[in-house]
Motif scaffolding. Structure first.
Motif, PDB file in Angstrom:
ATOM      1  N   LYS A   1       0.796  -1.226   0.000  1.00 51.65           N
ATOM      2  CA  LYS A   1       0.000   0.000   0.000  1.00 51.65           C
ATOM      3  C   LYS A   1       0.826   1.272   0.000  1.00 51.65           C
ATOM      4  O   LYS A   1       0.252   2.363  -0.033  1.00 51.65           O
ATOM      5  N   ASN A   2       2.138   1.148   0.059  1.00 54.99           N
ATOM      6  CA  ASN A   2       2.977   2.349  -0.004  1.00 54.99           C
ATOM      7  C   ASN A   2       3.486   2.652  -1.411  1.00 54.99           C
ATOM      8  O   ASN A   2       4.500   3.308  -1.586  1.00 54.99           O
ATOM      9  N   GLN A   3       2.788   2.162  -2.408  1.00 56.97           N
ATOM     10  CA  GLN A   3       3.086   2.599  -3.771  1.00 56.97           C
ATOM     11  C   GLN A   3       1.768   2.925  -4.454  1.00 56.97           C
ATOM     12  O   GLN A   3       0.711   2.433  -4.068  1.00 56.97           O
ATOM     13  N   ALA A   4       1.852   3.779  -5.483  1.00 54.77           N
ATOM     14  CA  ALA A   4       0.628   4.337  -6.048  1.00 54.77           C
ATOM     15  C   ALA A   4      -0.190   3.330  -6.849  1.00 54.77           C
ATOM     16  O   ALA A   4      -1.407   3.262  -6.727  1.00 54.77           O
ATOM     17  N   ASP A   5       0.479   2.558  -7.667  1.00 54.80           N
ATOM     18  CA  ASP A   5      -0.244   1.616  -8.516  1.00 54.80           C
ATOM     19  C   ASP A   5       0.580   0.334  -8.641  1.00 54.80           C
ATOM     20  O   ASP A   5       1.740   0.275  -8.223  1.00 54.80           O
ATOM     21  N   ARG A   6      -0.022  -0.637  -9.209  1.00 61.79           N
ATOM     22  CA  ARG A   6       0.623  -1.930  -9.425  1.00 61.79           C
ATOM     23  C   ARG A   6       1.858  -1.782 -10.318  1.00 61.79           C
ATOM     24  O   ARG A   6       1.833  -1.059 -11.305  1.00 61.79           O
ATOM     25  N   PHE A   7       2.921  -2.476  -9.950  1.00 61.20           N
ATOM     26  CA  PHE A   7       4.120  -2.497 -10.788  1.00 61.20           C
ATOM     27  C   PHE A   7       3.769  -3.181 -12.107  1.00 61.20           C
ATOM     28  O   PHE A   7       3.257  -4.302 -12.111  1.00 61.20           O
ATOM     29  N   PRO A   8       4.062  -2.530 -13.256  1.00 64.75           N
ATOM     30  CA  PRO A   8       3.556  -3.070 -14.517  1.00 64.75           C
ATOM     31  C   PRO A   8       4.290  -4.324 -15.019  1.00 64.75           C
ATOM     32  O   PRO A   8       3.663  -5.176 -15.640  1.00 64.75           O
ATOM     33  N   GLY A   9       5.601  -4.414 -14.791  1.00 63.90           N
ATOM     34  CA  GLY A   9       6.329  -5.536 -15.390  1.00 63.90           C
ATOM     35  C   GLY A   9       6.278  -5.486 -16.902  1.00 63.90           C
ATOM     36  O   GLY A   9       6.134  -6.508 -17.572  1.00 63.90           O
ATOM     37  N   ARG A  10       6.425  -4.269 -17.450  1.00 60.91           N
ATOM     38  CA  ARG A  10       6.226  -4.086 -18.902  1.00 60.91           C
ATOM     39  C   ARG A  10       7.180  -2.998 -19.401  1.00 60.91           C
ATOM     40  O   ARG A  10       7.201  -1.896 -18.857  1.00 60.91           O
ATOM     41  N   GLY A  11       7.964  -3.338 -20.394  1.00 61.79           N
ATOM     42  CA  GLY A  11       8.858  -2.350 -21.010  1.00 61.79           C
ATOM     43  C   GLY A  11       9.826  -1.756 -20.009  1.00 61.79           C
ATOM     44  O   GLY A  11      10.473  -2.475 -19.258  1.00 61.79           O
ATOM     45  N   ALA A  12       9.917  -0.436 -19.998  1.00 65.73           N
ATOM     46  CA  ALA A  12      10.920   0.241 -19.173  1.00 65.73           C
ATOM     47  C   ALA A  12      10.500   0.402 -17.724  1.00 65.73           C
ATOM     48  O   ALA A  12      11.315   0.780 -16.880  1.00 65.73           O
ATOM     49  N   ASN A  13       9.242   0.139 -17.419  1.00 69.78           N
ATOM     50  CA  ASN A  13       8.764   0.220 -16.034  1.00 69.78           C
ATOM     51  C   ASN A  13       9.130   1.549 -15.365  1.00 69.78           C
ATOM     52  O   ASN A  13       9.565   1.567 -14.202  1.00 69.78           O
TER      53      ASN A  13
END
Lengths: 313, 313, 313, 313
Positions: free
Chosen positions: B134-146
């Motif tokens: 909960k201390n990050q804004a959104d889900r880590f994408p795991g996509r491209g340059a992230n």
């Protein structure tokens, strides 16, 4: 209405560590962390991380036991230093440290000494040994963990809320994350005086002893530096307590080791994470959330809750 | 005596980019940089980097050509916003942007629009798609340059010293590094409003055209993210202009590409480098030093001096 | 029908380099690459990379100029060594090297000496200085580039096709990639004797001189090791010729420097890339493809085509 | 005298996994590991890692439970395939697999099916979707863990020594490391058929059940890929069993997760470590050494000893 908060403190500058094994501890900081010696005085040797702009990062003092001495915190301006001194009131002015001018010396409610200062000596590389690029303090060592700078200090405290009030009121620090037990007690709080997500941390000391240290942390540029450091620690017989892994709280990539004198040292990397929001809302972690362990599932190791310096029986 | 400087600006919040190829540009930001779409309005699509706490990071607006629109900079408090508005004087208050409250809109001497604001909407993840921690804004994408967040904006300007005065006087930014030509002219200056070593940069526009963009940069957590991004750009036919390499000035690890609309985008990583010294002394690089190229010897590529957006003939 | 090929050679074992600056060259290999000294004999000092199971990785010999001496290649078995000797025919048996038994000494058509051998002395760490884990040869150094092992040798040759025939027929090496000029001439070929994608390489020597060296390469575990090495080279005044970047051919992540004696040294990392297909089809790159530069667009630097050792006027 | 050993097997080619949750398992391999679908047949979907030169890397077959089907191992030549078949004797020839020609199908003493083959279909990228560089099999995905290729298969077995004899005698594999219990029993052995330090592994199955799987591993190019993968697994609700950390045995950097069907999947990176010595001496780890945990001190998690697929009660 949002309460405006003038930033009076710039950053944590340096920290004094006590060690019963001064030679071994010095070798740890120089050979394994990649620091260099930048001074000697009395029973103390001064150690410098390669991109620290000030004279020293760690003051290592020979002592009968381990633990933490003063934490030096640089003010944002001479005026800010005066404001902090005026508000705190209970401290005293001294001028007794290598490379630092007047110091306003005070203690947190748990007894840890904090020295606020403005005047500071810039680090000067040895002649002919300076860095290739003039925008860094010293030559990159290419040795061990290559720590760039001090990152944060994590104290143990008997009364964490009282210490927290000291930080927010006297140092104008901002809490960013905390652990709230089912009892409602706050068992740990992380504070920032800068744009980093934390600079100073308090964790409950279950032994009821005052003035102790949980750990001091140094920042590396990459997570790979930390993985490499783990190999270096392994090869050199340094006790690796836990990690490398990623904290759930604050999300720092970490490695905890005990330097030869017994003090817990963290190597940490935050990636590009900063707390830029001036109105960042304090994040609370429950006891259940904390029990899940670290970000990728590593269980918190028992000694992480029991080991502090100096040791108590 | 050191002049105290109250920090009135917290950080650069977001930036508007114009593109003649809106679909391709959107795909670049989403698929290759790892952003997500967080809104649409008129000819604009709003894009969000995964750890930006605000509603959007980039506002991508369909247009006849490329270039930069407004740069939004968040104030450190409501009071600070009023102070800045009062001092600047020549701007005007508007309230016309998605997710942002009242904006004090002004322009730098070169014509780039800057919007100062305090009220902002927090980013809210899609239901069921939030981050595990909960201390990050959104889900880590795991996509491209992230890319984690916006890092800095580098404008082109006809009169760099005048723009610099605007930054230091109107925005209370601090210059950290600069290039001084043999003629004595300053051809580029890097400014910070935070603890990062730079947030806003001006580089001379040799064409004499106003209001143009050199590049917008996004921060990744690691240098490896940038190496991986280079593969991703290669596979997707994106023009890699130069890098990955390390800048001598500011020491940032970088990759420059041109997004499909033509705007130059930098992926950057600073490691653990911060400018924590409140009295950091401006570093000047000479023309000869600049001619040496980047930190590890890469020569500065010709288009780096000639390409800006919108293009001029 | 696929022609079965018995693997008679196990791997490239070590290489002798000549240097007119023996002390500076030794310091380069020890302090900057992270090797250790494992022997001395006559004008030669023997250097060992931390995970090489044999006595030495590089034999550094003081000489009036730079260049390459013998390349030692280990046979896959004693029987295989006899088979190779019988087929080559033109070589001779010697037993004159530290840590190596009988050597079948021959030369490629360009005059580079190649020594085939089976008997080899295992590397023994200094007492009390061994590695923490018994499945590695020596202690991880935590110093400079931390190269793990020799990776490949790239010769210059006047008649590349003839040298190629020597490799495929006499050493049973397999070509994996090549550059074919518009004229139809092959200007460079990469050969493997193992599962690595290449071990021995020939590149045209435009000067028409025989027996010269293009470069010797050492493998690091990560790309980050190479980025760190670039900083180390910069700080120590070593000439960085080109990189870090990624080759298009073979896709190796690379850094090329010139050691103080003038020999070109590559630090390389292949990631998890191996050539596991026994029927791998030779990949040909055209002159036009080659002109595009490296994988992410870096142009091949002029000296890469002109510098070899020993230098010619 | 050293016994010469002709290499008859080139590498492990692919593996069949059973899953009771075919859609979720497919999504795991495609979205989180970065594979692509390269075929469908009956209840099976074929998945391809981006640098696998063959048609598929994993055959995922819908089933009532989890576990491993056939392991396909490519011969070094058609002649070698015949030799293996002749020596094993107890298998049978079939030709029933997508992209593979004649298969010599046999079973190890524990009942795991092994299919040896020579003829194989090269992977062909989708039209217009091929890689930018022609020396890699498919386009780099830039998605999730970006696994490059299959690395190894770790079976559970009731009689590990018997399985080991099958590998050394029937497949001519070489053991590189093993765990020897205080009882003298070998509880796990690592075998290589290539220059990698291991390709096939047997671990004791304490349940006494035959034909089960401990895990299948895929190689990433960097350790950073694995750290990033841990974030990806966390965000997507995948059970992270242990890691990232570094094994003491074989020194592989690892992350273990359970794919939605229950099979344990390892992501691994060996750095530049290879077993190039043809006379590598088998390394034995004692029970006490094993009890120390992994390289940097991580204790081996309980489920690592108890979980296998298919599950047994």
């Amino acid at each position: 209405m949002f309460t405006e908060r003038v930033r009076d403190l710039a950053h944590v500058g340096s920290v004094e560590l006590f060690t019963p094994t001064p030679e071994e501890s010095r070798a740890f900081f120089v050979d394994l962390l990649g620091m260099s010696e930048s001074g000697r005085q009395g029973d103390s040797v001064y150690l410098h991380a390669w991109d620290d702009y000030e004279r020293f990062t760690v003051k290592l003092t020979a002592s009968s036991t381990s633990g933490i001495g003063r934490t030096y915190v640089r003010a944002a301006s001479p005026q800010a230093l005066e404001r902090r001194a005026a508000q705190i009131g209970t401290g005293s002015w001294v001028e007794d440290e290598l490379g630092i001018g007047r110091i306003y010396l005070c203690t947190d409610p748990d007894g840890h000494e904090v020295g606020l200062y403005w005047e500071t000596e810039r680090f000067t590389p040895s002649p002919g040994k300076g860095p290739a690029l003039k925008n860094q303090a010293d030559r990159f060592p290419g040795r061990g963990a290559n720590v760039r700078r001090l990152d944060h200090v994590n104290y143990l405290s008997v009364d964490t809320p009282a210490c927290g009030r000291f930080l927010t009121e006297s140092l104008r620090a901002r809490p960013t994350e905390q652990i709230v037990l089912d009892s409602g007690d706050v068992s740990a709080i992380w504070y920032t005086v800068s744009d980093k997500s934390y600079d100073l941390v308090y964790t409950n000391d279950w032994t009821g002893t005052h003035g102790r240290l949980h750990h001091v942390a140094f920042a590396t540029d990459t997570r790979e530096d930390i993985l490499r450091a783990a190999d270096v620690m392994l090869e050199n017989g340094i006790h690796i307590e836990t990690g490398p892994h990623k904290h759930a709280i604050q999300q720092t990539f970490f490695l905890y080791v005990w330097e030869p004198g017994g003090n817990r040292i963290e190597l940490c990397n935050a990636g590009a994470r900063l707390v830029l929001a001036p109105d960042w809302e304090l994040i609370s972690w429950t006891q259940a959330e904390r029990a899940k362990g670290q970000a990728w599932g590593l269980k918190t190791i028992e000694t992480f809750h029991t080991h502090g310096t100096p040791p108590v029986s």
